[in-house]
Scaffold this motif. Sequence first.
Motif, PDB file in Angstrom:
ATOM      1  N   UNK A  79     -81.241   0.178  17.251  1.00  0.00           N
ATOM      2  CA  UNK A  79     -81.527   1.557  16.878  1.00  0.00           C
ATOM      3  C   UNK A  79     -82.584   1.520  15.779  1.00  0.00           C
ATOM      4  N   UNK A  80     -83.667   2.271  15.969  1.00  0.00           N
ATOM      5  CA  UNK A  80     -84.743   2.336  14.984  1.00  0.00           C
ATOM      6  C   UNK A  80     -85.079   3.791  14.712  1.00  0.00           C
ATOM      7  N   UNK A  81     -85.147   4.146  13.441  1.00  0.00           N
ATOM      8  CA  UNK A  81     -85.520   5.497  13.046  1.00  0.00           C
ATOM      9  C   UNK A  81     -86.969   5.490  12.555  1.00  0.00           C
ATOM     10  N   UNK A  82     -87.803   6.261  13.205  1.00  0.00           N
ATOM     11  CA  UNK A  82     -89.202   6.324  12.808  1.00  0.00           C
ATOM     12  C   UNK A  82     -89.895   4.985  13.004  1.00  0.00           C
ATOM     13  N   UNK A  83     -90.760   4.627  12.046  1.00  0.00           N
ATOM     14  CA  UNK A  83     -91.536   3.386  12.165  1.00  0.00           C
ATOM     15  C   UNK A  83     -90.978   2.274  11.289  1.00  0.00           C
ATOM     16  N   UNK A  84     -89.783   2.474  10.744  1.00  0.00           N
ATOM     17  CA  UNK A  84     -89.203   1.471   9.858  1.00  0.00           C
ATOM     18  C   UNK A  84     -88.552   0.323  10.601  1.00  0.00           C
ATOM     19  N   UNK A  85     -87.897  -0.552   9.836  1.00  0.00           N
ATOM     20  CA  UNK A  85     -87.162  -1.674  10.418  1.00  0.00           C
ATOM     21  C   UNK A  85     -85.940  -1.141  11.156  1.00  0.00           C
ATOM     22  N   UNK A  86     -85.466  -1.874  12.170  1.00  0.00           N
ATOM     23  CA  UNK A  86     -84.297  -1.410  12.920  1.00  0.00           C
ATOM     24  C   UNK A  86     -83.073  -1.216  12.027  1.00  0.00           C
ATOM     25  N   UNK A  87     -82.374  -0.102  12.232  1.00  0.00           N
ATOM     26  CA  UNK A  87     -81.101   0.107  11.556  1.00  0.00           C
ATOM     27  C   UNK A  87     -80.013  -0.752  12.191  1.00  0.00           C
ATOM     28  N   UNK A  88     -80.146  -0.960  13.498  1.00  0.00           N
ATOM     29  CA  UNK A  88     -79.261  -1.852  14.262  1.00  0.00           C
ATOM     30  C   UNK A  88     -80.157  -2.785  15.055  1.00  0.00           C
ATOM     31  N   UNK A  89     -79.892  -4.086  14.974  1.00  0.00           N
ATOM     32  CA  UNK A  89     -80.804  -5.077  15.526  1.00  0.00           C
ATOM     33  C   UNK A  89     -80.092  -5.996  16.519  1.00  0.00           C
ATOM     34  N   UNK A  90     -80.165  -5.625  17.807  1.00  0.00           N
ATOM     35  CA  UNK A  90     -79.711  -6.473  18.914  1.00  0.00           C
ATOM     36  C   UNK A  90     -78.255  -6.940  18.727  1.00  0.00           C
ATOM     37  N   UNK A  91     -77.356  -5.972  18.594  1.00  0.00           N
ATOM     38  CA  UNK A  91     -75.943  -6.334  18.449  1.00  0.00           C
ATOM     39  C   UNK A  91     -75.245  -6.227  19.803  1.00  0.00           C
ATOM     40  N   UNK A  92     -74.210  -7.047  19.978  1.00  0.00           N
ATOM     41  CA  UNK A  92     -73.435  -7.074  21.226  1.00  0.00           C
ATOM     42  C   UNK A  92     -71.952  -7.212  20.912  1.00  0.00           C
ATOM     43  N   UNK A  93     -71.127  -6.452  21.633  1.00  0.00           N
ATOM     44  CA  UNK A  93     -69.673  -6.603  21.526  1.00  0.00           C
ATOM     45  C   UNK A  93     -69.026  -5.913  22.714  1.00  0.00           C
ATOM     46  N   UNK A  94     -67.756  -6.186  22.947  1.00  0.00           N
ATOM     47  CA  UNK A  94     -67.014  -5.558  24.037  1.00  0.00           C
ATOM     48  C   UNK A  94     -65.727  -4.945  23.494  1.00  0.00           C
ATOM     49  N   UNK A  95     -65.194  -3.985  24.252  1.00  0.00           N
ATOM     50  CA  UNK A  95     -63.925  -3.332  23.917  1.00  0.00           C
ATOM     51  C   UNK A  95     -63.091  -3.288  25.184  1.00  0.00           C
TER      52      UNK A  95
END
Length: 242
Positions: A12-28
């Motif tokens: 998840x990236x907001x605007x042109x900044x660094x990603x707020x969430x960077x390639x995360x993975x999990x299962x439920x």
Amino acid sequence: MTELLRVADLSVTYGSGAPSVNRISFTVGEGSVVALLGANGAGKSSIMKAVSGLTPSSGAVLFNGQDIGALPARARVAKGIVYVPEGREIVGELTVRENLILGGYQKAAAERKRRIDMVLDLFPEIAEKVDRQAWRLSGGEQQMLAIGRGLVADPKLLLLDEPSLGLAPLLVRRVFDRLATIREESELAIVLVEQNLAVTMRLCDELHFLRGGRIVGHRRAEDLKDEAARQQAIDAYLGAAA
């Protein structure tokens, strides 16, 4: 355990900044509770909003084996994904009952009434004030209403964002005891965002620790029953934030 949700390489990236969430993975898995822990700014809420369809993201979100990444939030609610946001976001000028009705807007009237009655049985504190405006409830009662409103939608997956935020310890225990009751009586799966490990351990099966938008550690709850193991996890992943 049957897999209900799979998140793969989510960013998840907001605007042109660094990603707020960077390639995360999990299962439920079905009926399981998975916790996302980390300090403010770790990306926890962004993950919840991406899974619920409230913010754009890249990567894959699969629900019951179906890629739902292109579906809007309303369609995800219809499939059984319900988000209870940080800060509750109830409608203060509406009554408790009217807020619960909003939660079941996609349900037929008879089913909505049945779900509302179930919620009021689960949370007698708000049942006693069902015709009172929501802004007049205490903080703990407002949190119960927010969770109850989500439950009226009859979710398969409940996304709970910081349910303990701003509550006194006694009210936190009361809210989490009701969540434990829900677990015992249904196959509801929960993704729980928290900062407090001790609170989280009351409910969850697995814990993912986040820092800077990445998952930096994973533990099963049964591995943290020992106090020394919990302290080790705090020192390694949470530090002063715990």
